[in-house]
Design a protein around this motif. Structure first.
Motif, short mmCIF file in Angstrom:
data_model
loop_
_atom_site.label_atom_id
_atom_site.label_comp_id
_atom_site.label_asym_id
_atom_site.label_seq_id
_atom_site.Cartn_x
_atom_site.Cartn_y
_atom_site.Cartn_z
N SER A 12 -4.15 1.22 1.20
CA SER A 12 -3.51 2.26 0.40
C SER A 12 -4.18 3.61 0.55
CB SER A 12 -3.49 1.85 -1.07
OG SER A 12 -4.79 1.88 -1.61
N LYS A 13 -5.50 3.58 0.87
CA LYS A 13 -6.28 4.81 1.07
C LYS A 13 -6.34 5.68 -0.18
CE LYS A 13 -5.54 5.21 6.08
NZ LYS A 13 -4.93 3.87 6.26
N VAL B 10 -12.14 0.39 -6.27
CA VAL B 10 -12.50 1.05 -5.01
C VAL B 10 -13.12 0.00 -4.08
CG1 VAL B 10 -12.89 3.28 -6.15
CG2 VAL B 10 -14.80 1.67 -5.90
N VAL B 11 -13.37 0.40 -2.83
CA VAL B 11 -14.00 -0.54 -1.89
C VAL B 11 -15.35 -0.06 -1.39
CG1 VAL B 11 -11.89 -1.68 -1.13
CG2 VAL B 11 -12.63 0.40 0.02
N THR B 12 -15.74 1.16 -1.71
CA THR B 12 -17.06 1.66 -1.31
C THR B 12 -17.72 2.39 -2.47
OG1 THR B 12 -16.30 3.85 -0.56
CG2 THR B 12 -16.18 2.03 1.04
N GLY C 171 -4.52 -8.05 -11.32
CA GLY C 171 -4.44 -6.69 -11.81
C GLY C 171 -3.05 -6.10 -11.62
N LEU C 172 -2.72 -5.12 -12.45
CA LEU C 172 -1.47 -4.37 -12.31
C LEU C 172 -1.85 -3.00 -11.78
CD1 LEU C 172 1.58 -4.12 -12.66
CD2 LEU C 172 1.17 -3.38 -15.02
N GLY C 173 -1.67 -2.80 -10.46
CA GLY C 173 -2.23 -1.63 -9.81
C GLY C 173 -1.29 -0.45 -9.68
N CYS C 174 -1.89 0.75 -9.69
CA CYS C 174 -1.17 2.00 -9.45
C CYS C 174 -2.13 2.99 -8.81
CB CYS C 174 -0.60 2.57 -10.75
SG CYS C 174 -1.88 3.23 -11.85
N HIS C 175 -1.59 4.05 -8.25
CA HIS C 175 -2.39 5.15 -7.70
C HIS C 175 -3.15 5.80 -8.86
CE1 HIS C 175 -3.69 8.70 -5.74
NE2 HIS C 175 -2.69 8.85 -4.88
N ALA C 176 -4.47 5.68 -8.85
CA ALA C 176 -5.27 6.11 -9.99
C ALA C 176 -5.26 7.61 -10.21
CB ALA C 176 -6.71 5.63 -9.83
N ALA D 260 0.83 -1.21 0.00
CA ALA D 260 0.00 0.00 0.00
C ALA D 260 0.86 1.25 0.00
CB ALA D 260 -0.92 -0.02 1.22
N GLU D 261 1.93 1.23 0.80
CA GLU D 261 2.85 2.36 0.83
C GLU D 261 3.50 2.54 -0.53
OE1 GLU D 261 6.92 3.80 3.22
OE2 GLU D 261 5.79 2.04 3.89
N ARG D 262 3.83 1.44 -1.17
CA ARG D 262 4.44 1.49 -2.50
C ARG D 262 3.47 2.11 -3.51
NH1 ARG D 262 8.45 -0.96 -5.58
NH2 ARG D 262 7.82 -1.51 -7.70
#
Length: 408
Positions: free
Chosen positions: A210-211, A132-134, A102-107, A84-86
């Motif tokens: 990650s928030k 997202v989660v909500t 998935g290949l994730g990044c800060h959107a 998450a910090e990454r």
């Protein structure tokens, strides 16, 4: 949903880009050399010319900096906190969802998003899905106030809420007009953004930690079969600077990605819900949801799946001509041949260099004639077969000497 329909959207949609040479190589369902096409006997499913396939082989070492090597990490809470910090810092993390890896990044970090496109060799015309989660997080991406505003919602908002309440968390991606916080590179410059709430426990935990919203296409080289295991990601993107969350084998031995094929993508507008990519949720499921919500008369569910060239900027991912494509040419055997249950000498020769991916034991009668055999579901379960199809195509690519893959 019928299995062959699931298979059709899960694999390559190649009707607009088919090798002419291979179309004319057809005979009684097995694609043997012939001077003309034999109508009605052979159904070509996904065929790619050798020149195109060669472009998609693993990148050579001189194209990837050797200092950038992907790392596997476990799925412990401590590990996910580091992931998450990454992500917050603008780096890439691959993680499992219920559909595929998935290949994730800060959107909302444009530089991070561009790293995803670069790692996958993905054209900027192919947009990303934001995870997202909500529902509130999804509305924060769209040009809508959402139900929390306390005002009366308009019809599209009501439809979005109904679909989210019924199918989230789960394999349904919803598209609506993006607000200004979303980088245009995420939307392929279309002004519309896709959002999904995954159900996989690891994906949800990672996003929560990650928030930030996570943009995450499938973690494979562009156009290849989607990954459902950590080793698939390492095979395609092992030369990239990313972390791959690897929870190991599930206790029951099943695929960690329980759905195994892509999410359905639907765009919501005034009066219409357009299905732009087939997936695990059927159009009928969506129709039923809207009807139960009292919106059946207000919205028409229409199928708008299409294929385009890479120069076209699409609202939904998965629209380009070459997508979900195995490196080995793949075919569907004609129903007539399956029913005949007989082979001539030429067909046996072809099968001896082919992999069979069966369903419901329909090709069990030629099991002994092929190079390798796997039944996606011997019981004929569509959901079980869908969960296995990408993984099995990856397996088929590794069979030494395989020149074709056949499905019933």
């Amino acid at each position: 949903m019928q299995f062959m329909l699931q298979l059709a959207f899960a694999l390559v949609r190649a009707s607009a880009f088919t090798s002419t040479a291979l179309i004319t190589e057809s005979r009684i369902g097995f694609g043997v050399a012939s001077s003309k096409k034999i109508s009605g006997r052979f159904h070509q499913f996904s065929v790619w010319s050798s020149s195109l396939r060669s472009l998609d082989q693993h990148l050579s070492s001189d194209m990837v900096p050797q200092s950038q090597i992907a790392q596997r990490v476990d799925a412990s809470n401590e590990s996910l906190m580091k992931c998450a910090e990454r992500l917050r810092s603008g780096e890439l993390v691959s993680f499992p969802t219920e559909t595929v890896y998935g290949l994730g990044c800060h959107a909302l970090d444009e530089k991070a998003v561009r790293k995803v496109f670069e790692a996958k060799r993905r054209p900027l015309s192919d947009p990303l899905i934001v995870h997202v989660v909500t529902t509130a997080e999804a509305f924060s991406l769209w040009d809508l106030q959402g139900p929390s505003s306390g005002r009366d919602m308009d019809a599209p908002e009501k439809a979005l809420v109904a679909l989210m309440e019924d199918f989230w968390p789960g394999p349904l991606t919803l598209i609506y007009k993006a607000n200004e916080s979303v980088p245009s590179v995420v939307t392929a410059e279309t002004g519309f953004v896709a959002a999904r709430c995954p159900s996989h426990v690891i994906a949800r935990q990672l996003i929560s930690l990650s928030k930030v919203p996570i943009a995450a296409p499938s973690a494979n080289r562009f156009g290849h079969v989607s990954p459902t295991r950590a080793e698939h990601v390492m095979s395609d993107l092992g030369g990239e600077n990313l972390w791959v969350v690897d929870p190991g084998e599930s206790s029951d031995g099943k695929n960690i990605c329980a759905v195994g094929v892509e999410s359905t993508v639907a765009k919501v507008e005034d009066g219409t819900v357009s299905i732009l990519r087939h997936g695990a949720i059927s159009p009928k499921d969506i129709e039923n949801c809207l009807t139960i919500a009292g919106l059946g008369n207000d919205f028409k569910v229409q199928i708008c799946v299409r294929t385009t060239g890479e120069e076209v900027h699409n609202v939904a991912p998965g629209q380009t001509i070459k997508h979900y494509s195995p490196d080995v040419p793949s075919y569907i055997i004609s129903q007539r041949k399956v029913q005949m249950q007989s082979l001539d000498e030429k067909e046996r020769e072809i099968l001896s260099k082919s992999v069979l991916l069966d369903f419901g034991q329909r090709l069990n009668w030629i099991k002994g004639s092929c190079l390798a055999y796997r039944d996606l579901s011997s019981a004929g379960s569509s959901s079980e077969a869908a969960m296995q199809v990408f993984d099995s195509l990856r397996w088929a690519e590794l069979v030494i000497g395989a020149e074709r893959v056949f499905f019933p």
